[in-house]
Design a protein around this motif. Structure first.
Motif, mmCIF file in Angstrom:
data_model
loop_
_atom_site.group_PDB
_atom_site.id
_atom_site.type_symbol
_atom_site.label_atom_id
_atom_site.label_comp_id
_atom_site.label_asym_id
_atom_site.label_seq_id
_atom_site.Cartn_x
_atom_site.Cartn_y
_atom_site.Cartn_z
ATOM 1 N N PRO A 131 0.817 -1.215 0.000
ATOM 2 C CA PRO A 131 0.000 0.000 0.000
ATOM 3 C C PRO A 131 0.851 1.266 0.000
ATOM 4 N N VAL A 132 0.245 2.353 -0.404
ATOM 5 C CA VAL A 132 0.932 3.649 -0.372
ATOM 6 C C VAL A 132 1.077 4.128 1.063
ATOM 7 N N PHE A 133 0.021 3.922 1.861
ATOM 8 C CA PHE A 133 0.026 4.395 3.245
ATOM 9 C C PHE A 133 0.405 3.276 4.208
ATOM 10 N N PHE A 134 1.127 3.647 5.235
ATOM 11 C CA PHE A 134 1.451 2.741 6.330
ATOM 12 C C PHE A 134 0.661 3.205 7.553
ATOM 13 N N VAL A 135 -0.157 2.330 8.098
ATOM 14 C CA VAL A 135 -1.011 2.672 9.238
ATOM 15 C C VAL A 135 -0.590 1.828 10.429
ATOM 16 N N GLN A 136 -0.312 2.478 11.539
ATOM 17 C CA GLN A 136 0.175 1.767 12.719
ATOM 18 C C GLN A 136 -0.483 2.307 13.984
ATOM 19 N N THR A 141 -4.797 4.415 22.313
ATOM 20 C CA THR A 141 -4.207 4.071 21.023
ATOM 21 C C THR A 141 -4.990 4.726 19.887
ATOM 22 N N PHE A 142 -4.291 5.040 18.825
ATOM 23 C CA PHE A 142 -4.919 5.618 17.644
ATOM 24 C C PHE A 142 -4.157 5.157 16.408
ATOM 25 N N LYS A 143 -4.789 5.296 15.252
ATOM 26 C CA LYS A 143 -4.155 4.919 13.995
ATOM 27 C C LYS A 143 -3.337 6.099 13.467
ATOM 28 N N CYS A 144 -2.038 5.899 13.396
ATOM 29 C CA CYS A 144 -1.119 6.937 12.916
ATOM 30 C C CYS A 144 -0.798 6.662 11.447
ATOM 31 N N TYR A 145 -0.950 7.682 10.604
ATOM 32 C CA TYR A 145 -0.776 7.525 9.169
ATOM 33 C C TYR A 145 0.589 8.032 8.700
ATOM 34 N N LYS A 146 1.220 7.258 7.827
ATOM 35 C CA LYS A 146 2.479 7.666 7.216
ATOM 36 C C LYS A 146 2.491 7.170 5.770
ATOM 37 N N LEU A 147 3.363 7.742 4.959
ATOM 38 C CA LEU A 147 3.635 7.171 3.640
ATOM 39 C C LEU A 147 4.586 5.987 3.843
ATOM 40 N N ARG A 153 9.710 -1.868 2.736
ATOM 41 C CA ARG A 153 9.040 -3.012 2.139
ATOM 42 C C ARG A 153 8.130 -3.636 3.183
ATOM 43 N N VAL A 154 7.041 -4.203 2.759
ATOM 44 C CA VAL A 154 6.105 -4.828 3.690
ATOM 45 C C VAL A 154 6.831 -5.926 4.463
ATOM 46 N N ASN A 155 6.771 -5.870 5.808
ATOM 47 C CA ASN A 155 7.473 -6.855 6.640
ATOM 48 C C ASN A 155 6.704 -7.068 7.935
ATOM 49 N N ASP A 156 6.996 -8.171 8.626
ATOM 50 C CA ASP A 156 6.255 -8.510 9.839
ATOM 51 C C ASP A 156 6.913 -7.980 11.105
ATOM 52 N N GLN A 157 7.956 -7.134 10.958
ATOM 53 C CA GLN A 157 8.640 -6.560 12.109
ATOM 54 C C GLN A 157 8.297 -5.082 12.323
ATOM 55 N N ASP A 192 7.461 11.503 4.631
ATOM 56 C CA ASP A 192 6.641 10.347 5.001
ATOM 57 C C ASP A 192 5.652 10.679 6.111
ATOM 58 N N GLU A 193 5.888 11.811 6.819
ATOM 59 C CA GLU A 193 5.009 12.209 7.919
ATOM 60 C C GLU A 193 3.805 13.046 7.453
ATOM 61 N N LEU A 194 3.779 13.433 6.177
ATOM 62 C CA LEU A 194 2.720 14.325 5.694
ATOM 63 C C LEU A 194 1.299 13.826 5.986
ATOM 64 N N PRO A 195 1.002 12.531 5.864
ATOM 65 C CA PRO A 195 -0.364 12.082 6.149
ATOM 66 C C PRO A 195 -0.817 12.334 7.586
ATOM 67 N N GLN A 196 0.134 12.602 8.477
ATOM 68 C CA GLN A 196 -0.241 12.852 9.865
ATOM 69 C C GLN A 196 -0.980 14.174 10.043
#
Length: 333
Positions: free
Chosen positions: A176-181, A190-196, A200-204, A230-234
């Motif tokens: 995906p374009v966005f990374f949500v954590q 807790t909240f969903k924080c948005y980043k670009l 690479r997609v990984n399980d860590q 990468d912080e712009l979506p925030q």
């Protein structure tokens, strides 16, 4: 014991320390519900010190757990100065559990360095640290700025830059374009924080922070992180209200659990909404935290910001963030 007004009050509190002051304070809260406080009761290591035995809840050792269990947001401590070690320990435990701690002095002169004093009736109550954003007006000013500034960034910068960055991200790696954590926010919610997405997609991703020369980081991701794009979506987070333009940076949940056990004041930073930039960041305290001492410096900067907040300070931080953008930051990668 909680009084009948507790459902309508803004603040549920406990009192640590019996005696005359604790008795008066408990009765003041009970008789003045319009002040927005509801006292659950009184803790003291000597039950005979508590004049109203119906309000007695136990010894001081169980007070913090009781406050956490029953949702008390503030503690009013009326213990005498001779119990300094006990008071200090209670203060640290309250900080760790995100409970505001107030010292209620006996009727003695107050040290000049005490941050602020409130009066409940004729009872003086000391706040152990200044907290300008407890003021509704200050919170209103900060919120208006967050909305206006975030809208400007989203409309005039992110709207045309996002399609370009999205294409570059997708061309280099799948995902995906966005990374949500999930991150730790105000009052440790807790909240969903948005980043670009810069890796690479990984399980860590939810367990291990990025490091210099991290193999997970893509080429375009390295550039995004170096420029903080990468912080712009925030700014969407700031617009929603679970972040602010300026404030302590939000951490991964695993880091919150880890450092809350290692650093006494770590949880104090959660009295504020997390920010896109902050006092720690403009002081160079950003990027990977390799040691506990590095995190401690960041926490100290965050607590300083909490205690010294002003609208002009936020403007200064925003200006210096933009200024530093055009300078090479060795901690950005």
């Amino acid at each position: 014991m909680a009084n009948k007004y507790s459902a309508f009050n803004n603040h549920t509190v406990i009192i640590i320390g019996g005696g005359d002051t604790g008795y008066k304070l408990h009765n003041f809260f009970r008789n003045n519900p319009d002040r927005g406080y509801s006292s659950l009761g009184v803790f003291d290591d000597r039950p005979e010190n508590v004049k109203d035995i119906k309000s007695y809840l136990g010894g001081t050792d169980v007070s913090i757990n009781y406050a956490v269990t029953f949702g008390a947001k503030e503690i009013f401590c009326t213990l005498p100065g001779t119990a300094l070690k006990k008071i200090e320990q209670l203060m640290l435990e309250a900080d760790k559990n995100l409970i505001r701690f107030r010292l209620v002095p006996e009727f003695n002169p107050i040290e000049k360095k005490v941050p602020s004093i409130q009066y409940f009736g004729n009872i003086p109550v000391i706040s152990i640290r200044p907290d300008p954003l407890e003021s509704r007006f200050n919170r209103f000013i900060k919120r208006v700025f967050d909305i206006v500034f975030s809208l400007c960034v989203i409309i005039f910068l992110f709207s045309w830059l996002l399609p370009i960055l999205a294409i570059l991200i997708k061309l280099e790696s799948k995902g995906p374009v966005f990374f949500v954590q999930q991150r730790s926010g105000l009052n440790n919610r807790t909240f969903k924080c948005y980043k670009l997405r810069s890796m690479r997609v990984n399980d860590q991703a939810d367990k291990m922070q990025a490091t210099r020369d991290d193999e997970r980081i893509t080429k375009i991701g390295a550039w995004l992180r170096r420029t903080s794009l990468d912080e712009l979506p925030q700014f969407f987070n700031a617009l929603i209200g679970n972040m602010s333009v300026v404030g302590p940076r939000p951490h991964m949940l695993c880091h919150t659990r880890e450092y809350s056990e290692l650093i006494d004041q770590f949880m104090v930073r959660h009295f504020l909404n997390p920010g896109i930039t902050g006092w720690a960041q403009i002081k160079g305290l950003r990027g990977e935290t390799k040691t506990t001492s590095a995190m401690l410096k960041r926490v100290e900067a965050d607590v300083w910001y909490l205690e010294n907040w002003s609208f002009l300070l936020d403007m200064k931080i925003v200006f210096l963030t933009v200024w530093n953008y055009f300078k090479k930051d060795e901690n950005a990668f």
